[in-house]
Structures are given as structure tokens and as C-alpha cells.
Scaffold this motif. Structure first.
Motif, PDB file in Angstrom:
ATOM      1  N   LEU A   1      12.034   6.792  10.833  1.00  0.00           N
ATOM      2  CA  LEU A   1      11.941   5.533  10.114  1.00  0.00           C
ATOM      3  C   LEU A   1      10.487   5.234   9.731  1.00  0.00           C
ATOM      4  CD1 LEU A   1      13.299   3.008   9.009  1.00  0.00           C
ATOM      5  CD2 LEU A   1      13.036   1.986  11.268  1.00  0.00           C
ATOM      6  N   PHE A   2       9.566   5.522  10.638  1.00  0.00           N
ATOM      7  CA  PHE A   2       8.170   5.221  10.341  1.00  0.00           C
ATOM      8  C   PHE A   2       7.631   6.125   9.228  1.00  0.00           C
ATOM      9  CE2 PHE A   2       3.545   5.118  11.169  1.00  0.00           C
ATOM     10  CZ  PHE A   2       3.356   3.761  10.961  1.00  0.00           C
ATOM     11  N   SER A   3       8.084   7.359   9.158  1.00  0.00           N
ATOM     12  CA  SER A   3       7.638   8.228   8.061  1.00  0.00           C
ATOM     13  C   SER A   3       8.098   7.667   6.719  1.00  0.00           C
ATOM     14  CB  SER A   3       8.119   9.666   8.247  1.00  0.00           C
ATOM     15  OG  SER A   3       9.523   9.722   8.273  1.00  0.00           O
ATOM     16  N   LEU A   4       9.294   7.133   6.658  1.00  0.00           N
ATOM     17  CA  LEU A   4       9.786   6.510   5.429  1.00  0.00           C
ATOM     18  C   LEU A   4       8.925   5.294   5.079  1.00  0.00           C
ATOM     19  CD1 LEU A   4      11.864   6.431   3.165  1.00  0.00           C
ATOM     20  CD2 LEU A   4      13.344   5.089   4.671  1.00  0.00           C
ATOM     21  N   TYR A   5       8.579   4.507   6.080  1.00  0.00           N
ATOM     22  CA  TYR A   5       7.696   3.366   5.851  1.00  0.00           C
ATOM     23  C   TYR A   5       6.357   3.827   5.251  1.00  0.00           C
ATOM     24  CZ  TYR A   5       4.248  -0.220   6.692  1.00  0.00           C
ATOM     25  OH  TYR A   5       3.209  -1.111   6.523  1.00  0.00           O
ATOM     26  N   VAL A   6       5.760   4.862   5.833  1.00  0.00           N
ATOM     27  CA  VAL A   6       4.461   5.360   5.359  1.00  0.00           C
ATOM     28  C   VAL A   6       4.562   5.828   3.902  1.00  0.00           C
ATOM     29  CG1 VAL A   6       2.771   7.229   5.654  1.00  0.00           C
ATOM     30  CG2 VAL A   6       3.555   5.938   7.639  1.00  0.00           C
ATOM     31  N   LEU A   7       5.678   6.442   3.551  1.00  0.00           N
ATOM     32  CA  LEU A   7       5.851   6.937   2.186  1.00  0.00           C
ATOM     33  C   LEU A   7       6.121   5.828   1.171  1.00  0.00           C
ATOM     34  CD1 LEU A   7       8.013  10.118   2.840  1.00  0.00           C
ATOM     35  CD2 LEU A   7       5.598  10.031   2.150  1.00  0.00           C
ATOM     36  N   THR A   8       6.610   4.687   1.633  1.00  0.00           N
ATOM     37  CA  THR A   8       7.018   3.643   0.691  1.00  0.00           C
ATOM     38  C   THR A   8       6.271   2.325   0.841  1.00  0.00           C
ATOM     39  OG1 THR A   8       8.800   2.912   2.180  1.00  0.00           O
ATOM     40  CG2 THR A   8       9.351   4.597   0.522  1.00  0.00           C
ATOM     41  N   THR A   9       5.357   2.225   1.778  1.00  0.00           N
ATOM     42  CA  THR A   9       4.661   0.960   1.996  1.00  0.00           C
ATOM     43  C   THR A   9       3.872   0.532   0.760  1.00  0.00           C
ATOM     44  OG1 THR A   9       3.047  -0.228   3.366  1.00  0.00           O
ATOM     45  CG2 THR A   9       2.671   2.139   3.070  1.00  0.00           C
ATOM     46  N   LYS A  10       3.733  -0.761   0.590  1.00  0.00           N
ATOM     47  CA  LYS A  10       2.961  -1.292  -0.532  1.00  0.00           C
ATOM     48  C   LYS A  10       1.482  -0.940  -0.410  1.00  0.00           C
ATOM     49  CE  LYS A  10       2.510  -5.691   1.835  1.00  0.00           C
ATOM     50  NZ  LYS A  10       2.967  -7.064   1.899  1.00  0.00           N
ATOM     51  N   HIS A  11       1.055  -0.512   0.755  1.00  0.00           N
ATOM     52  CA  HIS A  11      -0.344  -0.146   0.978  1.00  0.00           C
ATOM     53  C   HIS A  11      -0.652   1.268   0.473  1.00  0.00           C
ATOM     54  CE1 HIS A  11      -0.333  -3.711   3.446  1.00  0.00           C
ATOM     55  NE2 HIS A  11       0.650  -3.203   4.148  1.00  0.00           N
ATOM     56  N   ARG A  12       0.384   2.082   0.290  1.00  0.00           N
ATOM     57  CA  ARG A  12       0.242   3.482  -0.136  1.00  0.00           C
ATOM     58  C   ARG A  12      -0.170   3.563  -1.603  1.00  0.00           C
ATOM     59  NH1 ARG A  12       2.410   7.810  -2.646  1.00  0.00           N
ATOM     60  NH2 ARG A  12       2.693   9.739  -1.509  1.00  0.00           N
ATOM     61  N   ASN A  13      -0.769   4.678  -1.941  1.00  0.00           N
ATOM     62  CA  ASN A  13      -1.125   4.946  -3.334  1.00  0.00           C
ATOM     63  C   ASN A  13      -0.691   6.369  -3.690  1.00  0.00           C
ATOM     64  OD1 ASN A  13      -3.119   6.640  -2.180  1.00  0.00           O
ATOM     65  ND2 ASN A  13      -4.572   4.969  -2.143  1.00  0.00           N
ATOM     66  N   LEU A  14      -0.886   6.744  -4.935  1.00  0.00           N
ATOM     67  CA  LEU A  14      -0.467   8.055  -5.430  1.00  0.00           C
ATOM     68  C   LEU A  14      -1.016   9.188  -4.572  1.00  0.00           C
ATOM     69  CD1 LEU A  14      -0.441   9.413  -8.983  1.00  0.00           C
ATOM     70  CD2 LEU A  14      -2.087  10.369  -7.407  1.00  0.00           C
ATOM     71  N   GLU A  15      -2.304   9.137  -4.263  1.00  0.00           N
ATOM     72  CA  GLU A  15      -2.949  10.258  -3.575  1.00  0.00           C
ATOM     73  C   GLU A  15      -2.656  10.310  -2.078  1.00  0.00           C
ATOM     74  OE1 GLU A  15      -5.974   6.930  -4.093  1.00  0.00           O
ATOM     75  OE2 GLU A  15      -4.454   7.890  -5.336  1.00  0.00           O
ATOM     76  N   GLY A  16      -2.065   9.269  -1.522  1.00  0.00           N
ATOM     77  CA  GLY A  16      -1.698   9.288  -0.111  1.00  0.00           C
ATOM     78  C   GLY A  16      -2.864   9.197   0.847  1.00  0.00           C
ATOM     79  N   PHE A  17      -3.966   8.619   0.405  1.00  0.00           N
ATOM     80  CA  PHE A  17      -5.175   8.465   1.228  1.00  0.00           C
ATOM     81  C   PHE A  17      -5.562   6.998   1.120  1.00  0.00           C
ATOM     82  CE2 PHE A  17      -9.849  10.050   1.717  1.00  0.00           C
ATOM     83  CZ  PHE A  17      -9.789   9.897   3.088  1.00  0.00           C
ATOM     84  N   PHE A  18      -5.296   6.226   2.183  1.00  0.00           N
ATOM     85  CA  PHE A  18      -5.417   4.778   2.067  1.00  0.00           C
ATOM     86  C   PHE A  18      -5.621   4.127   3.438  1.00  0.00           C
ATOM     87  CE2 PHE A  18      -1.053   6.061   2.516  1.00  0.00           C
ATOM     88  CZ  PHE A  18      -0.455   5.125   3.348  1.00  0.00           C
ATOM     89  N   LEU A  19      -5.931   2.845   3.402  1.00  0.00           N
ATOM     90  CA  LEU A  19      -6.088   2.055   4.620  1.00  0.00           C
ATOM     91  C   LEU A  19      -4.726   1.560   5.080  1.00  0.00           C
ATOM     92  CD1 LEU A  19      -9.189  -0.131   3.768  1.00  0.00           C
ATOM     93  CD2 LEU A  19      -9.041   1.615   5.532  1.00  0.00           C
ATOM     94  N   LEU A  20      -4.446   1.719   6.357  1.00  0.00           N
ATOM     95  CA  LEU A  20      -3.237   1.153   6.931  1.00  0.00           C
ATOM     96  C   LEU A  20      -3.537   0.674   8.354  1.00  0.00           C
ATOM     97  CD1 LEU A  20      -0.273   0.481   6.464  1.00  0.00           C
ATOM     98  CD2 LEU A  20       0.281   2.616   7.625  1.00  0.00           C
ATOM     99  N   PRO A  21      -4.043  -0.537   8.468  1.00  0.00           N
ATOM    100  CA  PRO A  21      -4.243  -1.078   9.819  1.00  0.00           C
ATOM    101  C   PRO A  21      -2.899  -1.145  10.550  1.00  0.00           C
ATOM    102  CG  PRO A  21      -5.425  -2.392   8.193  1.00  0.00           C
ATOM    103  CD  PRO A  21      -4.531  -1.450   7.436  1.00  0.00           C
TER     104      PRO A  21
END
Length: 130
Positions: A1-21
Motif C-alpha cells: 500500500l505504501f508503494s502505491l502511495y509513493v507512486l501517486t502522492t501529490k508530492h511526487r513529480n515526473l522524475e521521482g526525486f522529491f521531498l517527502l517528510p
């Protein structure tokens, strides 16, 4: 479930390199922070992502395999976002290595193929041991 969250979170971007506190993820999912940290550790051990708890930087290791910049403007946006991230030389090096691995395929757009060299030039990758 958490992997799905990481792939779809509003914090994510195209390149997959982002801030996620972790606190953001915990609030989004209604989980305890400790559970989010546990899930980050599991996904990191599985090679799905890399996470730095000091900077809260997250790198989805195969993001660029499935989604690359497809125009000049998107390429510029990727560079801008990466420049705006907190400094973490290890994750930056990993990101650039992954760009070289995933974006140089012949079937990709010239913009996608240009990303690795643009990153190399922007961050002086290779010349100073990035």
C-alpha cells in the motif's frame, strides 16, 4: 500500500526525486510516523526507493524508466526542481546514474535522451566526484 502511495502522492513529480517528510505521508494516510518510517525502510531494502531521513529526500529508483521528459519545457522543469532540492550528493549521484541508465534508450524522445548530460553538466557530475 505504501508503494502505491509513493507512486501517486501529490508530492511526487515526473522524475521521482522529491521531498517527502514522513509526517506528510503519515497525515495523508492516517498512519503513525513510526509506521511510515518502517515502510520506507522496507521499500528501501527492496530497492524500490532511496530515502534520506535528514533531508526527507526520496528517490523512486525506476521512475525515469517509465516516465521521462518529453519536451523542452518539461526538461527545464525537471532541472529546476532538482536544483531546488536540499543537497544530498549520494542521492543526486544515484539520480544522475539512473538517468543515464533509463533515459538514453533509442526509442525515447531527444528531450529524454538529453536529460543525463544536462544533469551531468548542471551538477558537474563526474568532474568533482559528485
Amino acid at each position: 500500500l505504501f508503494s502505491l502511495y509513493v507512486l501517486t502522492t501529490k508530492h511526487r513529480n515526473l522524475e521521482g526525486f522529491f521531498l517527502l517528510p514522513p509526517d506528510y505521508a503519515a497525515a495523508d494516510l492516517g498512519w503513525k510516523r513510526s509506521y511510515v518510517l518502517k515502510e520506507l525502510g522496507i521499500l528501501e531494502a527492496a530497492g524500490f526507493l532511496s530515502f534520506d531521513s535528514e533531508t526527507n529526500l526520496l528517490l523512486i529508483r525506476n521512475a525515469l524508466k517509465y516516465q521521462q521528459p518529453d519536451s523542452k519545457n518539461v526538461l527545464k522543469a525537471v532541472l529546476s526542481r532538482v536544483k531546488g532540492l536540499p543537497e544530498n550528493r549520494k542521492l543526486l549521484k544515484d539520480f544522475i546514474d539512473l538517468a543515464f541508465m533509463h533515459c538514453r534508450r533509442k526509442d525515447l524522445s531527444p528531450h529524454a535522451q538529453a536529460l543525463p548530460e544536462l544533469l551531468r553538466g548542471e551538477f558537474k557530475y563526474g568532474s568533482d566526484g559528485c
